[in-house]
Write a protein that holds these residues in place. Sequence first.
Motif, PDB file in Angstrom:
ATOM      1  N   ILE A 104       8.027   5.639  -7.531  1.00 19.80           N
ATOM      2  CA  ILE A 104       6.608   5.784  -7.170  1.00 19.80           C
ATOM      3  C   ILE A 104       5.712   5.351  -8.329  1.00 19.80           C
ATOM      4  N   LYS A 105       6.078   5.722  -9.544  1.00 17.95           N
ATOM      5  CA  LYS A 105       5.285   5.291 -10.707  1.00 17.95           C
ATOM      6  C   LYS A 105       5.272   3.769 -10.833  1.00 17.95           C
ATOM      7  N   LYS A 106       6.399   3.139 -10.508  1.00 16.22           N
ATOM      8  CA  LYS A 106       6.519   1.687 -10.653  1.00 16.22           C
ATOM      9  C   LYS A 106       5.839   0.929  -9.508  1.00 16.22           C
ATOM     10  N   HIS A 107       5.925   1.469  -8.275  1.00 15.86           N
ATOM     11  CA  HIS A 107       5.502   0.696  -7.107  1.00 15.86           C
ATOM     12  C   HIS A 107       4.375   1.330  -6.291  1.00 15.86           C
ATOM     13  N   GLY A 108       4.088   2.582  -6.534  1.00 16.06           N
ATOM     14  CA  GLY A 108       3.132   3.287  -5.687  1.00 16.06           C
ATOM     15  C   GLY A 108       1.982   3.859  -6.472  1.00 16.06           C
ATOM     16  N   ASN A 109       1.386   4.885  -5.890  1.00 14.54           N
ATOM     17  CA  ASN A 109       0.270   5.584  -6.511  1.00 14.54           C
ATOM     18  C   ASN A 109       0.702   7.023  -6.740  1.00 14.54           C
TER      19      ASN A 109
END
Length: 187
Positions: free
Chosen positions: A75-80
């Motif tokens: 999530i940190k890499k690809h999301g919010n």
Amino acid sequence: MINDFDLLTTCDISGFLKEEIRSIIIYKSDVNDSDIVLDINCGVGEISSEFSNLAQKVYAIDESPQAITISENNIKKHGNIDNVELMNEYDLSAIEKIENFDIAILHAKNDNYNEILDIVHEKINSKGRILILTNFLDIEVNVVNKLDELNYNPQITQVNITKGQLLYKGIKMENQNPMTIIFAKKR
């Protein structure tokens, strides 16, 4: 969509969903930026990552500490990550704590899916959407019967992703990630 090869995974956590299946889930959910989403048994967080960019809030629930750690990194890499609450808890107790949600996505792999559907049915907002993901035929049948008992009209979609691999003699097609998506909308 997040490319499959960009997600962190591990062989210890099953259920990684291909990007084509994730795109169908997003479409079926009819998610908007005011929705609150539950990702129950979130695994490596590929669904939570996608929905964190589209919804107001996502609850990523898994009882495996390793799954929560990988989900958080994805999530940190690809999301919010600001839109996500990671819950390293047993699914039933986590859902009990959440009062307000619009979409519930259940990766049905355990025997407690009927209890989960009972709680989701009681707590989901009016016109809420439920998506159940499984590749077990007995779970598919039981979930459809349970949703019918709860007065939903489930729609069943079976997805088989086949990808080609270039070999010296030609292209070899391999079936990957067969999945059944059961969609139901609260009446």
